[in-house]
Write an enzyme that holds these catalytic residues in place. Structure first.
Site, PDB file in Angstrom:
ATOM      1  N   ASN A 127      -2.951 -10.399   7.566  1.00  0.00           N
ATOM      2  CA  ASN A 127      -2.690  -9.127   8.140  1.00  0.00           C
ATOM      3  C   ASN A 127      -3.894  -8.523   9.079  1.00  0.00           C
ATOM      4  OD1 ASN A 127      -0.392  -9.203   7.249  1.00  0.00           O
ATOM      5  ND2 ASN A 127      -0.435  -7.870   5.717  1.00  0.00           N
ATOM      6  N   TYR A 157      -6.964  -8.407   8.324  1.00  0.00           N
ATOM      7  CA  TYR A 157      -8.050  -7.563   7.480  1.00  0.00           C
ATOM      8  C   TYR A 157      -9.384  -8.625   7.420  1.00  0.00           C
ATOM      9  CZ  TYR A 157      -5.023  -4.053   6.675  1.00  0.00           C
ATOM     10  OH  TYR A 157      -3.780  -3.105   6.952  1.00  0.00           O
ATOM     11  N   THR A 176       1.035  -1.220   0.023  1.00  0.00           N
ATOM     12  CA  THR A 176      -0.052   0.054  -0.047  1.00  0.00           C
ATOM     13  C   THR A 176       0.707   1.245  -0.057  1.00  0.00           C
ATOM     14  OG1 THR A 176      -1.666  -1.066   1.128  1.00  0.00           O
ATOM     15  CG2 THR A 176      -1.457   1.151   1.504  1.00  0.00           C
ATOM     16  N   ASN A 226      -2.555  -5.629  13.555  1.00  0.00           N
ATOM     17  CA  ASN A 226      -4.027  -5.374  13.441  1.00  0.00           C
ATOM     18  C   ASN A 226      -4.714  -5.978  14.691  1.00  0.00           C
ATOM     19  OD1 ASN A 226      -4.977  -3.238  11.798  1.00  0.00           O
ATOM     20  ND2 ASN A 226      -4.774  -4.399  10.027  1.00  0.00           N
ATOM     21  N   HIS A 231      -6.622 -11.121  -0.483  1.00  0.00           N
ATOM     22  CA  HIS A 231      -5.809 -10.723   0.622  1.00  0.00           C
ATOM     23  C   HIS A 231      -6.340 -11.435   2.073  1.00  0.00           C
ATOM     24  CE1 HIS A 231      -3.489  -8.638   3.625  1.00  0.00           C
ATOM     25  NE2 HIS A 231      -3.660  -7.280   3.168  1.00  0.00           N
TER      26      HIS A 231
HETATM   27  C1  LIG Z   1       4.610   0.377   2.863  1.00  0.00           C
HETATM   28  C2  LIG Z   1       4.068  -0.982   3.255  1.00  0.00           C
HETATM   29  C3  LIG Z   1       2.768  -1.224   2.571  1.00  0.00           C
HETATM   30  C4  LIG Z   1       2.204  -2.515   2.842  1.00  0.00           C
HETATM   31  N1  LIG Z   1       0.953  -2.929   2.034  1.00  0.00           N
HETATM   32  C5  LIG Z   1       0.604  -4.103   1.894  1.00  0.00           C
HETATM   33  C6  LIG Z   1      -0.674  -4.493   1.310  1.00  0.00           C
HETATM   34  O1  LIG Z   1      -1.256  -3.525   0.745  1.00  0.00           O
HETATM   35  N2  LIG Z   1      -1.073  -5.773   1.363  1.00  0.00           N
HETATM   36  C7  LIG Z   1      -0.209  -6.587   1.833  1.00  0.00           C
HETATM   37  O2  LIG Z   1      -0.758  -7.853   1.968  1.00  0.00           O
HETATM   38  N3  LIG Z   1       0.627  -6.489   2.807  1.00  0.00           N
HETATM   39  C8  LIG Z   1       1.266  -5.193   2.756  1.00  0.00           C
HETATM   40  N4  LIG Z   1       2.480  -4.883   3.319  1.00  0.00           N
HETATM   41  C9  LIG Z   1       3.134  -6.120   3.671  1.00  0.00           C
HETATM   42  C10 LIG Z   1       4.298  -6.648   2.698  1.00  0.00           C
HETATM   43  O3  LIG Z   1       3.487  -6.957   1.723  1.00  0.00           O
HETATM   44  C11 LIG Z   1       5.385  -7.386   3.513  1.00  0.00           C
HETATM   45  O4  LIG Z   1       4.679  -8.299   4.026  1.00  0.00           O
HETATM   46  C12 LIG Z   1       6.070  -7.018   4.182  1.00  0.00           C
HETATM   47  O5  LIG Z   1       6.778  -5.597   3.971  1.00  0.00           O
HETATM   48  C13 LIG Z   1       7.308  -7.756   4.664  1.00  0.00           C
HETATM   49  O6  LIG Z   1       8.142  -8.192   3.690  1.00  0.00           O
HETATM   50  P1  LIG Z   1       9.635  -7.497   3.402  1.00  0.00           P
HETATM   51  O7  LIG Z   1      10.219  -7.813   4.693  1.00  0.00           O
HETATM   52  O8  LIG Z   1      10.192  -8.042   2.215  1.00  0.00           O
HETATM   53  O9  LIG Z   1       9.218  -5.806   3.415  1.00  0.00           O
HETATM   54  C14 LIG Z   1       2.784  -3.909   3.616  1.00  0.00           C
HETATM   55  C15 LIG Z   1       4.162  -3.391   3.928  1.00  0.00           C
HETATM   56  C16 LIG Z   1       4.721  -2.201   3.798  1.00  0.00           C
HETATM   57  C17 LIG Z   1       6.136  -1.837   4.448  1.00  0.00           C
END
Ligand SMILES: Cc1cc2nc3c(=O)[nH]c(=O)nc-3n(C[C@H](O)[C@H](O)[C@H](O)COP(=O)(O)O)c2cc1C
Length: 368
Positions: A181, A183, A27, A238, A178
Site C-alpha cells: 500500500n 508505505y 487501521t 498512495n 507491512h
Molecule cells: C478502514 C480500513 C483500514 C485499513 N487499514 C489497513 C492497515 O492498517 N494495513 C493494511 O495493510 N491494510 C489496510 N487496509 C486494507 C485492508 O487490509 C484490505 O486490503 C482492504 O480492505 C481490501 O479487503 P476487503 O475487500 O476484504 O475489505 C485498510 C482498509 C480499510 C477499509
C-alpha cells in the site's frame, strides 16, 4: 456446513489456525494521541476472534514512522504494555494474533514528525494526490519527503527489530511486515518511488535489500513461521504502480521463499485501486514461486474465498470490510447467514464504539 474448505484448520509451524478466515489489518484510529491500545480495542479484536488468525491494524514502529491520526504504536514501554490487554482477550478464545508493523515513509507529514522535520523516503518524490493527508493540523497537501542517507537505514531496520521484540513482550504470536500500500517498504521495492543510486536502489536486489534486512532482523526475535509479509503488487493507493511491477514482486516472493515464513499475504484484488500498468498479478502467479502458506485479500466474499481455497490458489483469505461490520464473520460463513453492510463514515475519524464494536452478531440481530 463445516465441509467448507474455508473453515478447515491450518497448521503454520506450531500454530494451529482453526479456519482459513483471517481478519485483515485495518487501521481504525481509536488509539488516541498517545497511540496506546485500550479496552475498546481489546473488545473489538476479541469480538473477531472467530477468525483463524487476527492481524492487527498497522502499528507504528517509531515516532518517525507515524503518518496517520490516532493509529497505535509499539515503540514505547507504555504502548507495549497497553497491547497486553488485546493479546490476552484474543488468546482467551484460543486465537493467534499477529501485529502489523508499519512505517509510513513519504505517506506522512512534517506535523507528525519529530521536530516537524520532513517525512523520510527512499527518494525525494512526493505523493501526487490532490486529496492530501489528514494531519494534526487538518487536511494538508503531501510534502516532498527527504531522501534517507544510506547510513540512516540500519537505524530504521533496528526500529523494526525493536518493535518486533516489543510485540513479543506484549504477547503477540507473530508479526506481519507491512510491505504493501505504498508505505516505506513498498517505496523501497518499487522503481516509481526508489531512484537511489546506493546499495538500496537500482537493481532488484538492491531495492529488495531493505525488506531483506528487516526480515533478517526480525528473525532474531521470532521464528520464521511467526513472520508474515504483506505485498500489494497491483495497488495504486498512495500513488503507487511501477512499470516493472511484475519483475520486482516475483523477485521478492522468490527471495522470501528462502526463509520458510509463516505466510506471504498478497493483496491480489483490485478493489482498492489498480495501477493498470498491465495484467494484474494473481495468486496463481505467486503459488509456483512461494512454498509457504499464501494469503489472498481484497474484494473476497464467501464464494470467491471458498473457490480460492478449494482450487488451491491460496491457503488463507483475509477479510477487511466484511469483518468491520460482521464481528462473527466466520460463523456467518459456517451457517450461510447474511452479512451486515458496512458504513465507511465510521472507519477512521468518528472515534469510539460507533461503527467499531457496535455491529451486531447475527444472533444479536435476530434477538432484537
Ligand atoms: C478502514 C480500513 C483500514 C485499513 N487499514 C489497513 C492497515 O492498517 N494495513 C493494511 O495493510 N491494510 C489496510 N487496509 C486494507 C485492508 O487490509 C484490505 O486490503 C482492504 O480492505 C481490501 O479487503 P476487503 O475487500 O476484504 O475489505 C485498510 C482498509 C480499510 C477499509
Amino acid at each position: 456446513m463445516t465441509d467448507l474448505a474455508l473453515l478447515q484448520p491450518l497448521e503454520i509451524g506450531d500454530l494451529l489456525l482453526k479456519n482459513r478466515v483471517v481478519l485483515a489489518p485495518l487501521t481504525r484510529s481509536r488509539a488516541g494521541q498517545e497511540r496506546l491500545a485500550n479496552a475498546l480495542m481489546a473488545q473489538y479484536y476479541a469480538q473477531r476472534a472467530n477468525a483463524g488468525l487476527l492481524i492487527t491494524e498497522a502499528t507504528v514502529i517509531s515516532h518517525q514512522a507515524i503518518g496517520w491520526l490516532e493509529s497505535p504504536g509499539i515503540y514505547t514501554e507504555a504502548q507495549t504494555e497497553s497491547w497486553q490487554q488485546v493479546t490476552e482477550a484474543v488468546h482467551a478464545q484460543d486465537t493467534p494474533i499477529f501485529l502489523q508493523l508499519w512505517h509510513t515513509g513519504r505517506a506522512s507529514h512534517s506535523s507528525f514528525q519529530p521536530n516537524n522535520q520532513l517525512p523520510v523516503a527512499p527518494s525525494a518524490i512526493a505523493i501526487q494526490d490532490d486529496d492530501g493527508i489528514h494531519t494534526p493540523l487538518g487536511k494538508k497537501p503531501y510534502e516532498t519527503p527527504r531522501a534517507l542517507e544510506t547510513d540512516e537505514i540500519p537505524g530504521i531496520v533496528e526500529d523494526y527489530r525493536r518493535a518486533a521484540h516489543n510485540a513479543l513482550q506484549a504477547g503477540f504470536d507473530g508479526v506481519e511486515i507491512h510491505g504493501a500500500n505504498g508505505y516505506l517498504i513498498d517505496q523501497f521495492l518499487q522503481s516509481k518511488t526508489n531512484q537511489r543510486s546506493d546499495r538500496y536502489g537500482g537493481i532488484l536486489e538492491n531495492r529488495y535489500r531493505f525488506l531483506k534486512e528487516i526480515v533478517e532482523a526480525i528473525l532474531t526475535v521470532f521464528p520464521a513461521h511467526r513472520i508474515g509479509v504483506r505485498l500489494s503488487p497491483n495497488g495504486s493507493f498512495n500513488d503507487m504502480g511501477s512499470p516493472d511491477y511484475r519483475e520486482i514482486f516475483f523477485y521478492v516472493a522468490e527471495k522470501l521463499n528462502a526463509y520458510d515464513l509463516g505466510y506471504l499475504h498478497i493483496v491480489d484484488g483490485l478493489g482498492f485501486g489498480f495501477h493498470e500498468l498491465g495484467q494484474p498479478m494473481t495468486l496463481d502467479n505467486f503459488r509456483p514461486v512461494f512454498d509457504s502458506p499464501l494469503m489472498g485479500n481484497c474484494g473476497y466474499d464467501q464464494d470467491a474465498a471458498e473457490a480460492a481455497i478449494q482450487d488451491d490458489q491460496a491457503d488463507l483469505i483475509a477479510f477487511g470490510r466484511p469483518y468491520i461490520s460482521n464481528p462473527d464473520l466466520a460463523q456467518r460463513f459456517a451457517h450461510g447467514w447474511p452479512l451486515n453492510p458496512y458504513d465507511d463514515m465510521t472507519y477512521w475519524y468518528s472515534g469510539g464504539a460507533k461503527g467499531y464494536t457496535d455491529y451486531p452478531t447475527y444472533s444479536e440481530s435476530q434477538a432484537s
